[in-house]
Design a protein around this motif. Structure first.
Motif, short mmCIF file in Angstrom:
data_model
loop_
_atom_site.label_atom_id
_atom_site.label_comp_id
_atom_site.label_asym_id
_atom_site.label_seq_id
_atom_site.Cartn_x
_atom_site.Cartn_y
_atom_site.Cartn_z
N CYS A 46 0.77 -1.10 0.08
CA CYS A 46 -0.07 0.20 0.03
C CYS A 46 1.13 1.18 0.10
N GLN A 47 0.52 2.27 -0.73
CA GLN A 47 1.19 3.43 -0.78
C GLN A 47 0.59 4.48 0.03
N THR A 48 1.42 5.38 0.68
CA THR A 48 1.05 6.05 1.68
C THR A 48 0.47 7.55 1.14
N PHE A 49 0.44 7.68 -0.30
CA PHE A 49 -0.26 9.01 -0.61
C PHE A 49 -1.34 9.02 -0.55
N THR A 50 -2.40 8.09 -0.34
CA THR A 50 -3.55 8.06 0.03
C THR A 50 -3.96 9.10 1.21
N TRP A 51 -2.99 8.89 2.20
CA TRP A 51 -3.26 9.86 3.33
C TRP A 51 -2.55 11.22 3.19
N GLU A 52 -1.33 11.25 2.41
CA GLU A 52 -0.80 12.64 2.19
C GLU A 52 -1.51 13.38 1.32
N MET A 53 -2.55 12.97 0.49
CA MET A 53 -3.18 13.93 -0.32
C MET A 53 -4.25 14.74 0.35
N LEU A 54 -4.25 14.40 1.76
CA LEU A 54 -5.35 15.06 2.44
C LEU A 54 -4.68 16.23 3.10
N GLY A 103 3.01 -4.99 2.48
CA GLY A 103 4.14 -4.18 2.18
C GLY A 103 3.76 -2.90 2.09
N ILE A 104 4.77 -1.74 2.27
CA ILE A 104 4.46 -0.56 2.39
C ILE A 104 5.41 0.44 1.27
N GLU A 105 4.73 1.34 0.53
CA GLU A 105 5.63 2.34 -0.24
C GLU A 105 5.53 3.57 0.49
N ILE A 106 6.23 4.13 1.20
CA ILE A 106 6.25 5.21 1.81
C ILE A 106 6.97 6.48 1.39
N THR A 107 6.57 7.66 1.57
CA THR A 107 7.21 8.84 0.74
C THR A 107 7.85 9.58 1.70
N ASP A 108 8.86 10.67 1.01
CA ASP A 108 9.54 11.46 1.82
C ASP A 108 8.72 12.41 2.67
N THR A 109 7.59 12.62 2.37
CA THR A 109 6.68 13.38 3.00
C THR A 109 6.08 12.87 4.35
N ILE A 161 7.37 9.89 5.96
CA ILE A 161 8.43 9.27 6.59
C ILE A 161 8.45 9.64 8.01
N GLY A 162 8.38 11.09 8.21
CA GLY A 162 8.29 11.68 9.57
C GLY A 162 9.44 11.64 10.36
N HIS A 163 9.36 10.97 11.76
CA HIS A 163 10.50 10.91 12.61
C HIS A 163 11.14 9.88 12.43
N TYR A 164 11.02 8.92 11.45
CA TYR A 164 11.87 7.84 10.90
C TYR A 164 12.72 8.18 9.77
N ALA A 165 12.91 9.57 9.51
CA ALA A 165 13.77 9.90 8.19
C ALA A 165 15.24 9.64 9.00
N GLY A 166 15.99 9.02 8.40
CA GLY A 166 17.58 9.11 8.66
C GLY A 166 17.44 8.09 9.86
N LYS A 167 16.60 7.19 10.27
CA LYS A 167 16.62 6.39 11.31
C LYS A 167 16.13 4.85 10.95
N PHE A 224 -4.78 15.57 7.67
CA PHE A 224 -4.39 14.21 8.29
C PHE A 224 -3.31 14.90 9.36
N ALA A 225 -3.81 14.49 10.68
CA ALA A 225 -3.01 14.96 11.77
C ALA A 225 -2.12 13.90 12.29
N GLY A 226 -2.21 12.76 11.64
CA GLY A 226 -1.23 11.64 12.07
C GLY A 226 0.10 11.51 11.98
N GLY A 227 0.77 10.47 11.91
CA GLY A 227 2.04 10.08 11.69
C GLY A 227 2.43 9.12 11.20
N PRO A 228 3.72 8.66 10.81
CA PRO A 228 4.05 7.37 10.10
C PRO A 228 3.33 6.04 10.87
#
Length: 272
Positions: A9-17, A39-45, A47-53, A21-25
Motif C-alpha cells: 500500500c502506498q501512503t499517498f492516500t493519506w498524504e493527499m489529505l 508491504g508499504i511504499e512510504i514517501t519522503d513527506t 516518513i516523519g520522525h523515521y527519516a535518517g533512522k 491528516f494529523a497523524g504520523g508514520p
C-alpha cells in the motif's frame, strides 16, 4: 496469474489529505497492516520522525508485519531545473542510503514536472540527466531506482509520446519504471500496449482506477482491466512481485484506512 504476487500500500492516500491528516508514520503502518497488506511504499513527506533512522523504522515495520517495498521521493524542482540537479542527487543519495538498509527495497523517483519557464525539450534532457545519474548512484549502492510518471498538474510525463520520449533518453539498466495504471489511463489511448512496449523496464506496479472521464475511482470500480494489467506486469523480466495499491478517490479522502482495506479485499478477488 502468478501465485508469487505480494500486495503493498502506498501512503499517498493519506498524504493527499494535506493538513486534514494529523497523524504520523506509525498511524500509517498500523492502518496498512490492519488493512491486510504485507508491504508499504512510504514517501519522503510521510516518513516523519523515521527519516535518517532506518533501524527504528525497520523495528516498526517488523512490529506491524510489513516489508518496505519502496521509498518514494519527489522534489520542488520537478527534476527539470538544471541548477538543482546536484541538490536533487544529494537528496536521492540520502534516501538510497536509507533504502539500502532494507533488503530488496527500491527508491521510486517522482514524475518530471514543469515548474519553470523554458523550452519543453530542454526539460526532458534535464530530467533524463537527473534520472540516469540517480540510477548510477543506486547501482553503486545496490539499490534499484525507478521512475514513476504521473498525470498530475504540470507533469512532463503525461501521454504516450511523453513516455516514448523519456524512455528513449533513459538507460534501462540504470533506471526502472513503476507503471501506475491510473496515471497511464488518464493520458494514454492504450494502457496494455504501453505496458507491453516497456515491459522490460517494469520493476513493480502501482494499481489504481479511474472512470471513463479520468476521475479517480476505487479499485475495480473504473475502467482499468486489472487482470490483464497484472498478467503483463507479472511476465516482466525484472518484476519483483509487488503490486502496490494507491487510492486517490473521494472515497479515500473521506476515510483512507477504510478505503485501502476495501481495495485489499478487491485484490483478493483478483487472486492476489
Amino acid at each position: 496469474m502468478t501465485k508469487d504476487l505480494k500486495v503493498g500500500c502506498q501512503t499517498f492516500t493519506w498524504e493527499m489529505l494535506g493538513n486534514a491528516f494529523a497523524g504520523g508514520p506509525d498511524d500509517l503502518l498500523r492502518a496498512i497492516s490492519q488493512g491486510g497488506y504485507s508491504g508499504i511504499e512510504i514517501t519522503d513527506t510521510m516518513i516523519g520522525h523515521y527519516a535518517g533512522k532506518p533501524a527504528e523504522f525497520a523495528a516498526a515495520l517488523k512490529d506491524n508485519g510489513l516489508t518496505l517495498v519502496s521509498f518514494a521521493m519527489g522534489s520542488k524542482s520537478g527534476f527539470t531545473v538544471k541548477e538543482e540537479i546536484g541538490t536533487d542527487l544529494e537528496a536521492t543519495q540520502r534516501w538510497i542510503d536509507f533504502a539500502a538498509e532494507f533488503p530488496g527495497a527500491m527508491v521510486s523517483i517522482g514524475s518530471a514536472t514543469v515548474v519553470s519557464e523554458g523550452p519543453r525539450d530542454d526539460k526532458f534532457a534535464i530530467a533524463a540527466e537527473f534520472y540516469n545519474r540517480a540510477g548510477e548512484l543506486g547501482k553503486k549502492s545496490g539499490v534499484d531506482v525507478a521512475v514513476h510518471p504521473s498525470s498530475h498538474h504540470n507533469t512532463l510525463l503525461f501521454d504516450r509520446a511523453d513516455y516514448d520520449r523519456i524512455f528513449a533518453l533513459l538507460d534501462g539498466d540504470l533506471v526502472g519504471w513503476v507503471p501506475d495504471t491510473g496515471h497511464i489511463l488518464r493520458g494514454h489511448a492504450d494502457i496494455l500496449d504501453t505496458l507491453r512496449t516497456y515491459q522490460d523496464r517494469i520493476r513493480y506496479l502501482h494499481l489504481k482506477d479511474v472512470d471513463a472521464g479520468g476521475k479517480w475511482a476505487m479499485l475495480g470500480k473504473g475502467v482499468c482491466d486489472t487482470p490483464a494489467v497484472i498478467d503483463i506486469v507479472a511476465a516482466a523480466p525484472k518484476f519483483n512481485g509487488w503490486l502496490v495499491l494507491e487510492e486517490e478517490s473521494d472515497t479515500a479522502a473521506a476515510d483512507p484506512a477504510a478505503a485501502v482495506k476495501i481495495n485489499r479485499q478487491t485484490m483478493r478477488g483478483y487472486g492476489a
